[in-house]
Design a protein around this motif. Structure first.
Motif, PDB file in Angstrom:
ATOM      1  N   GLN A  92      97.702  47.944 -29.910  1.00  0.00           N
ATOM      2  CA  GLN A  92      98.686  48.362 -28.914  1.00  0.00           C
ATOM      3  C   GLN A  92     100.009  47.640 -29.134  1.00  0.00           C
ATOM      4  O   GLN A  92     101.085  48.243 -29.066  1.00  0.00           O
ATOM      5  CB  GLN A  92      98.160  48.101 -27.494  1.00  0.00           C
ATOM      6  CG  GLN A  92      99.095  48.567 -26.402  1.00  0.00           C
ATOM      7  CD  GLN A  92      99.275  50.079 -26.379  1.00  0.00           C
ATOM      8  OE1 GLN A  92      98.331  50.822 -26.632  1.00  0.00           O
ATOM      9  NE2 GLN A  92     100.477  50.536 -26.091  1.00  0.00           N
ATOM     10  N   ARG A 101      86.643  39.742 -34.415  1.00  0.00           N
ATOM     11  CA  ARG A 101      87.367  39.759 -33.142  1.00  0.00           C
ATOM     12  C   ARG A 101      86.671  40.706 -32.184  1.00  0.00           C
ATOM     13  O   ARG A 101      86.064  41.673 -32.586  1.00  0.00           O
ATOM     14  CB  ARG A 101      88.798  40.208 -33.374  1.00  0.00           C
ATOM     15  CG  ARG A 101      89.565  39.294 -34.328  1.00  0.00           C
ATOM     16  CD  ARG A 101      90.989  39.729 -34.420  1.00  0.00           C
ATOM     17  NE  ARG A 101      91.647  39.476 -33.160  1.00  0.00           N
ATOM     18  CZ  ARG A 101      92.465  38.451 -32.941  1.00  0.00           C
ATOM     19  NH1 ARG A 101      92.725  37.621 -33.905  1.00  0.00           N
ATOM     20  NH2 ARG A 101      93.022  38.283 -31.780  1.00  0.00           N
ATOM     21  N   SER A 102      86.808  40.433 -30.922  1.00  0.00           N
ATOM     22  CA  SER A 102      86.218  41.318 -29.930  1.00  0.00           C
ATOM     23  C   SER A 102      86.990  42.632 -29.877  1.00  0.00           C
ATOM     24  O   SER A 102      88.115  42.750 -30.366  1.00  0.00           O
ATOM     25  CB  SER A 102      86.241  40.654 -28.551  1.00  0.00           C
ATOM     26  OG  SER A 102      87.569  40.642 -28.047  1.00  0.00           O
ATOM     27  N   THR A 103      86.383  43.633 -29.279  1.00  0.00           N
ATOM     28  CA  THR A 103      87.024  44.941 -29.155  1.00  0.00           C
ATOM     29  C   THR A 103      88.355  44.825 -28.425  1.00  0.00           C
ATOM     30  O   THR A 103      89.356  45.401 -28.855  1.00  0.00           O
ATOM     31  CB  THR A 103      86.083  45.902 -28.410  1.00  0.00           C
ATOM     32  OG1 THR A 103      84.866  46.009 -29.144  1.00  0.00           O
ATOM     33  CG2 THR A 103      86.708  47.274 -28.257  1.00  0.00           C
ATOM     34  N   LYS A 104      88.380  44.083 -27.322  1.00  0.00           N
ATOM     35  CA  LYS A 104      89.622  43.953 -26.555  1.00  0.00           C
ATOM     36  C   LYS A 104      90.723  43.332 -27.406  1.00  0.00           C
ATOM     37  O   LYS A 104      91.853  43.820 -27.395  1.00  0.00           O
ATOM     38  CB  LYS A 104      89.386  43.123 -25.297  1.00  0.00           C
ATOM     39  CG  LYS A 104      90.644  43.002 -24.438  1.00  0.00           C
ATOM     40  CD  LYS A 104      90.380  42.244 -23.171  1.00  0.00           C
ATOM     41  CE  LYS A 104      91.576  42.067 -22.291  1.00  0.00           C
ATOM     42  NZ  LYS A 104      92.890  42.262 -22.813  1.00  0.00           N
ATOM     43  N   ASP A 105      90.403  42.268 -28.135  1.00  0.00           N
ATOM     44  CA  ASP A 105      91.411  41.636 -28.991  1.00  0.00           C
ATOM     45  C   ASP A 105      91.933  42.611 -30.038  1.00  0.00           C
ATOM     46  O   ASP A 105      93.132  42.684 -30.292  1.00  0.00           O
ATOM     47  CB  ASP A 105      90.836  40.409 -29.700  1.00  0.00           C
ATOM     48  CG  ASP A 105      90.583  39.241 -28.766  1.00  0.00           C
ATOM     49  OD1 ASP A 105      91.123  39.253 -27.641  1.00  0.00           O
ATOM     50  OD2 ASP A 105      89.851  38.322 -29.177  1.00  0.00           O
ATOM     51  N   THR A 106      91.033  43.362 -30.644  1.00  0.00           N
ATOM     52  CA  THR A 106      91.426  44.318 -31.681  1.00  0.00           C
ATOM     53  C   THR A 106      92.349  45.384 -31.116  1.00  0.00           C
ATOM     54  O   THR A 106      93.410  45.670 -31.668  1.00  0.00           O
ATOM     55  CB  THR A 106      90.180  44.962 -32.311  1.00  0.00           C
ATOM     56  OG1 THR A 106      89.372  43.932 -32.885  1.00  0.00           O
ATOM     57  CG2 THR A 106      90.559  45.971 -33.376  1.00  0.00           C
ATOM     58  N   TYR A 107      91.956  46.002 -30.003  1.00  0.00           N
ATOM     59  CA  TYR A 107      92.771  47.055 -29.422  1.00  0.00           C
ATOM     60  C   TYR A 107      94.072  46.521 -28.832  1.00  0.00           C
ATOM     61  O   TYR A 107      95.094  47.212 -28.876  1.00  0.00           O
ATOM     62  CB  TYR A 107      91.980  47.861 -28.393  1.00  0.00           C
ATOM     63  CG  TYR A 107      91.097  48.890 -29.066  1.00  0.00           C
ATOM     64  CD1 TYR A 107      91.633  50.096 -29.494  1.00  0.00           C
ATOM     65  CD2 TYR A 107      89.763  48.646 -29.297  1.00  0.00           C
ATOM     66  CE1 TYR A 107      90.844  51.041 -30.123  1.00  0.00           C
ATOM     67  CE2 TYR A 107      88.969  49.583 -29.927  1.00  0.00           C
ATOM     68  CZ  TYR A 107      89.513  50.776 -30.338  1.00  0.00           C
ATOM     69  OH  TYR A 107      88.724  51.709 -30.974  1.00  0.00           O
ATOM     70  N   ASP A 108      94.066  45.305 -28.314  1.00  0.00           N
ATOM     71  CA  ASP A 108      95.315  44.703 -27.828  1.00  0.00           C
ATOM     72  C   ASP A 108      96.317  44.571 -28.974  1.00  0.00           C
ATOM     73  O   ASP A 108      97.504  44.871 -28.818  1.00  0.00           O
ATOM     74  CB  ASP A 108      95.064  43.321 -27.208  1.00  0.00           C
ATOM     75  CG  ASP A 108      94.456  43.398 -25.817  1.00  0.00           C
ATOM     76  OD1 ASP A 108      94.416  44.501 -25.229  1.00  0.00           O
ATOM     77  OD2 ASP A 108      94.001  42.339 -25.330  1.00  0.00           O
ATOM     78  N   ARG A 109      95.834  44.146 -30.146  1.00  0.00           N
ATOM     79  CA  ARG A 109      96.736  43.988 -31.294  1.00  0.00           C
ATOM     80  C   ARG A 109      97.227  45.338 -31.802  1.00  0.00           C
ATOM     81  O   ARG A 109      98.387  45.467 -32.204  1.00  0.00           O
ATOM     82  CB  ARG A 109      96.054  43.186 -32.387  1.00  0.00           C
ATOM     83  CG  ARG A 109      95.829  41.769 -31.858  1.00  0.00           C
ATOM     84  CD  ARG A 109      95.290  40.708 -32.662  1.00  0.00           C
ATOM     85  NE  ARG A 109      95.733  40.107 -33.842  1.00  0.00           N
ATOM     86  CZ  ARG A 109      96.814  39.361 -33.987  1.00  0.00           C
ATOM     87  NH1 ARG A 109      97.673  39.234 -33.025  1.00  0.00           N
ATOM     88  NH2 ARG A 109      97.042  38.757 -35.120  1.00  0.00           N
ATOM     89  N   THR A 139      91.814  55.128 -31.851  1.00  0.00           N
ATOM     90  CA  THR A 139      90.378  54.854 -31.888  1.00  0.00           C
ATOM     91  C   THR A 139      89.976  54.387 -33.278  1.00  0.00           C
ATOM     92  O   THR A 139      90.566  54.791 -34.278  1.00  0.00           O
ATOM     93  CB  THR A 139      89.544  56.095 -31.527  1.00  0.00           C
ATOM     94  OG1 THR A 139      89.779  57.126 -32.484  1.00  0.00           O
ATOM     95  CG2 THR A 139      89.905  56.602 -30.144  1.00  0.00           C
TER      96      THR A 139
END
Length: 68
Positions: A26, A16-24, A47
């Motif tokens: 959050q 998964r992309s960084t954005k997808d990972t951090y969105d999940r 982080t």
């Protein structure tokens, strides 16, 4: 591949992309904040780091020692 020649991901595992990972992350934080703490926890910065735990612990110990 890692240093021993093993693949870094398992077959069939979608990276998964960084954005997808951090969105999940959050979404999970917000869910558990509401469900367990009635939304009272402050915002947090989560982080992910690619270091073995012992190296991270050493870095924390060095930072703490340098802070005093």
């Amino acid at each position: 591949m890692d240093m021993q020649g093993a693949p870094l991901t398992q077959p069939g595992l979608q990276v998964r992309s960084t954005k997808d990972t951090y969105d999940r992350l959050q979404q999970a934080y917000e869910h558990f904040n509401r469900a367990l703490f009635d939304g009272t926890l402050p915002n947090a910065l989560i982080t992910l780091q690619r270091r073995p735990p012992e190296r991270a612990a050493n870095a924390c110990a060095i930072a703490a020692r340098n802070a005093t």
